[in-house]
Design a protein around this motif. Sequence first.
Motif: not given
Length: 121
Positions: A49-50, A56-58, A69-71
């Motif tokens: 993930a990035a 705003a975008m993943a 989920t990336i955060s």
Amino acid sequence: QVQLVESGGGLVQAGASLRLSCLASRRTFSRDVMGWFRQAPGKEREFVAAITWNGAMAIYGDSVKGRFTISRDNAKSTGYLQMNSLKPEDTAVYFCALGTFGTQVSDFRSWGQGTQVTVSS
């Protein structure tokens, strides 16, 4: 030179959840894209993930879409990877990285040392 330190890995059963953290030593963390990759024994490093600098975008690798989920929290210079519904095939060393928005290893220039995630069946 920024240092990245991952934590939160461990041994869990299939179906469980884990949250990985990545602490950056540099205050300019907030300017960089953050990514997560993983590498299983005998396999190439795989994109997970990035996330953009402002969250705003993943983007996600196909094998983790809908489960991971990336955060990030720029105030804490920390990124996260929430991993749900873990499967044995998720077993790998997980690395966080800083760089530009993409899915390739070459898009990222700074890497952590990795944290082991092992999922038993």
